[in-house]
Design a protein around this motif. Structure first.
Motif, PDB file in Angstrom:
ATOM      1  N   ASN A  48       2.350   9.169 -12.510  1.00 15.08           N
ATOM      2  CA  ASN A  48       3.605   9.041 -11.772  1.00 15.08           C
ATOM      3  C   ASN A  48       3.281   8.993 -10.291  1.00 15.08           C
ATOM      4  N   SER A  49       4.166   8.350  -9.545  1.00 16.48           N
ATOM      5  CA  SER A  49       3.951   8.255  -8.100  1.00 16.48           C
ATOM      6  C   SER A  49       5.295   8.231  -7.392  1.00 16.48           C
ATOM      7  N   ARG A  50       5.235   8.513  -6.110  1.00 15.92           N
ATOM      8  CA  ARG A  50       6.445   8.421  -5.278  1.00 15.92           C
ATOM      9  C   ARG A  50       6.136   7.542  -4.080  1.00 15.92           C
ATOM     10  N   ASN A  51       7.085   6.706  -3.753  1.00 16.23           N
ATOM     11  CA  ASN A  51       6.977   5.804  -2.612  1.00 16.23           C
ATOM     12  C   ASN A  51       7.555   6.460  -1.369  1.00 16.23           C
ATOM     13  N   ARG A  52       6.837   6.369  -0.272  1.00 13.54           N
ATOM     14  CA  ARG A  52       7.364   6.779   1.038  1.00 13.54           C
ATOM     15  C   ARG A  52       7.549   5.491   1.837  1.00 13.54           C
ATOM     16  N   LEU A  53       8.772   5.121   2.048  1.00 16.52           N
ATOM     17  CA  LEU A  53       9.092   3.825   2.638  1.00 16.52           C
ATOM     18  C   LEU A  53       8.330   3.554   3.934  1.00 16.52           C
ATOM     19  N   ALA A  54       8.204   4.546   4.787  1.00 13.02           N
ATOM     20  CA  ALA A  54       7.542   4.351   6.080  1.00 13.02           C
ATOM     21  C   ALA A  54       6.079   3.943   5.926  1.00 13.02           C
ATOM     22  N   GLU A  55       5.443   4.332   4.823  1.00 11.48           N
ATOM     23  CA  GLU A  55       4.012   4.037   4.627  1.00 11.48           C
ATOM     24  C   GLU A  55       3.740   3.235   3.369  1.00 11.48           C
ATOM     25  N   GLY A  56       4.790   2.943   2.573  1.00  6.45           N
ATOM     26  CA  GLY A  56       4.565   2.402   1.246  1.00  6.45           C
ATOM     27  C   GLY A  56       5.111   1.017   1.005  1.00  6.45           C
ATOM     28  N   ASP A  57       5.523   0.808  -0.238  1.00  2.00           N
ATOM     29  CA  ASP A  57       6.046  -0.458  -0.715  1.00  2.00           C
ATOM     30  C   ASP A  57       7.441  -0.673  -0.120  1.00  2.00           C
ATOM     31  N   GLN A  58       7.575  -1.694   0.688  1.00  4.18           N
ATOM     32  CA  GLN A  58       8.842  -1.951   1.373  1.00  4.18           C
ATOM     33  C   GLN A  58       9.920  -2.509   0.447  1.00  4.18           C
ATOM     34  N   SER A  59       9.547  -2.910  -0.769  1.00  8.02           N
ATOM     35  CA  SER A  59      10.535  -3.441  -1.713  1.00  8.02           C
ATOM     36  C   SER A  59      11.197  -2.340  -2.538  1.00  8.02           C
ATOM     37  N   LEU A  60      10.687  -1.105  -2.449  1.00  8.19           N
ATOM     38  CA  LEU A  60      11.248   0.025  -3.202  1.00  8.19           C
ATOM     39  C   LEU A  60      11.973   0.976  -2.260  1.00  8.19           C
ATOM     40  N   PRO A  61      13.088   1.538  -2.689  1.00  7.12           N
ATOM     41  CA  PRO A  61      13.770   2.536  -1.851  1.00  7.12           C
ATOM     42  C   PRO A  61      12.866   3.755  -1.602  1.00  7.12           C
ATOM     43  N   ASP A  62      13.101   4.406  -0.500  1.00  2.40           N
ATOM     44  CA  ASP A  62      12.355   5.617  -0.169  1.00  2.40           C
ATOM     45  C   ASP A  62      12.507   6.652  -1.278  1.00  2.40           C
ATOM     46  N   GLY A  63      11.408   7.256  -1.687  1.00  2.00           N
ATOM     47  CA  GLY A  63      11.441   8.301  -2.693  1.00  2.00           C
ATOM     48  C   GLY A  63      11.423   7.822  -4.133  1.00  2.00           C
ATOM     49  N   THR A  64      11.297   6.511  -4.358  1.00  4.58           N
ATOM     50  CA  THR A  64      11.286   5.979  -5.724  1.00  4.58           C
ATOM     51  C   THR A  64      10.054   6.460  -6.486  1.00  4.58           C
ATOM     52  N   TYR A  65      10.295   6.980  -7.692  1.00  3.70           N
ATOM     53  CA  TYR A  65       9.210   7.351  -8.603  1.00  3.70           C
ATOM     54  C   TYR A  65       8.967   6.203  -9.569  1.00  3.70           C
ATOM     55  N   SER A  66       7.725   5.736  -9.605  1.00  2.00           N
ATOM     56  CA  SER A  66       7.295   4.673 -10.500  1.00  2.00           C
ATOM     57  C   SER A  66       6.021   5.125 -11.192  1.00  2.00           C
ATOM     58  N   ALA A  67       5.592   4.373 -12.199  1.00  4.79           N
ATOM     59  CA  ALA A  67       4.372   4.736 -12.928  1.00  4.79           C
ATOM     60  C   ALA A  67       3.308   3.656 -12.745  1.00  4.79           C
ATOM     61  N   GLY A  68       2.080   4.114 -12.598  1.00  5.11           N
ATOM     62  CA  GLY A  68       0.921   3.234 -12.498  1.00  5.11           C
ATOM     63  C   GLY A  68      -0.105   3.613 -13.552  1.00  5.11           C
ATOM     64  N   GLN A  69      -1.222   2.904 -13.533  1.00  2.00           N
ATOM     65  CA  GLN A  69      -2.295   3.148 -14.490  1.00  2.00           C
ATOM     66  C   GLN A  69      -3.626   3.262 -13.765  1.00  2.00           C
ATOM     67  N   ALA A  70      -4.461   4.154 -14.269  1.00  2.00           N
ATOM     68  CA  ALA A  70      -5.819   4.291 -13.754  1.00  2.00           C
ATOM     69  C   ALA A  70      -6.765   4.329 -14.945  1.00  2.00           C
ATOM     70  N   LEU A  71      -7.926   3.722 -14.790  1.00  2.00           N
ATOM     71  CA  LEU A  71      -8.930   3.691 -15.841  1.00  2.00           C
ATOM     72  C   LEU A  71     -10.191   4.362 -15.310  1.00  2.00           C
ATOM     73  N   PHE A  72     -10.651   5.384 -16.041  1.00  2.00           N
ATOM     74  CA  PHE A  72     -11.833   6.139 -15.647  1.00  2.00           C
ATOM     75  C   PHE A  72     -12.980   5.869 -16.611  1.00  2.00           C
ATOM     76  N   ASP A  73     -14.186   6.043 -16.116  1.00  2.00           N
ATOM     77  CA  ASP A  73     -15.407   5.813 -16.888  1.00  2.00           C
ATOM     78  C   ASP A  73     -15.580   6.911 -17.939  1.00  2.00           C
TER      79      ASP A  73
END
Length: 162
Positions: free
Chosen positions: A72-97
């Motif tokens: 899970n992640s949260r977007n901070r508009l001032a430093e993040g994705d400008q297409s998402l509202p400030d504070g939006t929680y979205s999900a990403g993926q990470a792959l570890f060795d």
């Protein structure tokens, strides 16, 4: 927790992600860096959907490509994705060795899951999809998530994301 060669590995944290290991699933030891601090394995990224914080979602799973962690992640508009509202929680993926569970192999450039329904946009905390559970049942993957901190929902797919 993911089991590899008799050792269990668990990703944890809030804002940054760390990893701990255990031989018995009861006693856990965070992996430390050269200075003795907990080793960060995933951190927020400027100009991205995960610019403010990252937190683990469902327990990581071992796949043919590595250890898949949905986070899970949260977007901070001032430093993040400008297409998402400030504070939006979205999900990403990470792959570890799987040979070195502290080593990040690949990380999604964009979210795969973000609020797009009325009950995800509006609630106790707006603009939230917070993934927490993942199970495989009858050839389907069920991803359980919180919506706007007000409801629980499930998304279903026939394929895993990695």
């Amino acid at each position: 927790a993911v089991q590899i060669d008799g050792m269990y590995w668990m990703y944890f944290g809030d804002t940054d992600l760390f990893v701990a290991q255990s031989s018995d699933l009861i006693h856990w030891d965070p992996v430390k860096n050269d200075t003795g601090d907990w080793l960060k394995v995933l951190s927020p990224r400027k100009d991205n959907f995960d610019s403010d914080l990252v937190e683990p979602g469902p327990p990581a799973i071992l796949t043919k490509n590595g250890i898949l962690l949905i986070y899970n992640s949260r977007n901070r508009l001032a430093e993040g994705d400008q297409s998402l509202p400030d504070g939006t929680y979205s999900a990403g993926q990470a792959l570890f060795d799987p040979q070195n569970p502290t080593q990040l192999i690949l990380r999604s450039e964009d979210y795969f899951f973000t609020p797009d329904k009325p009950y995800e946009f509006t609630g106790q905390v707006n603009n939230v999809c917070f993934v927490e559970g993942l199970c495989h049942y009858k050839d389907q993957w069920f991803l359980y998530y919180g919506t706007a901190d007000s409801k629980i929902a499930v998304a279903v797919s026939s394929q895993l994301l990695d």
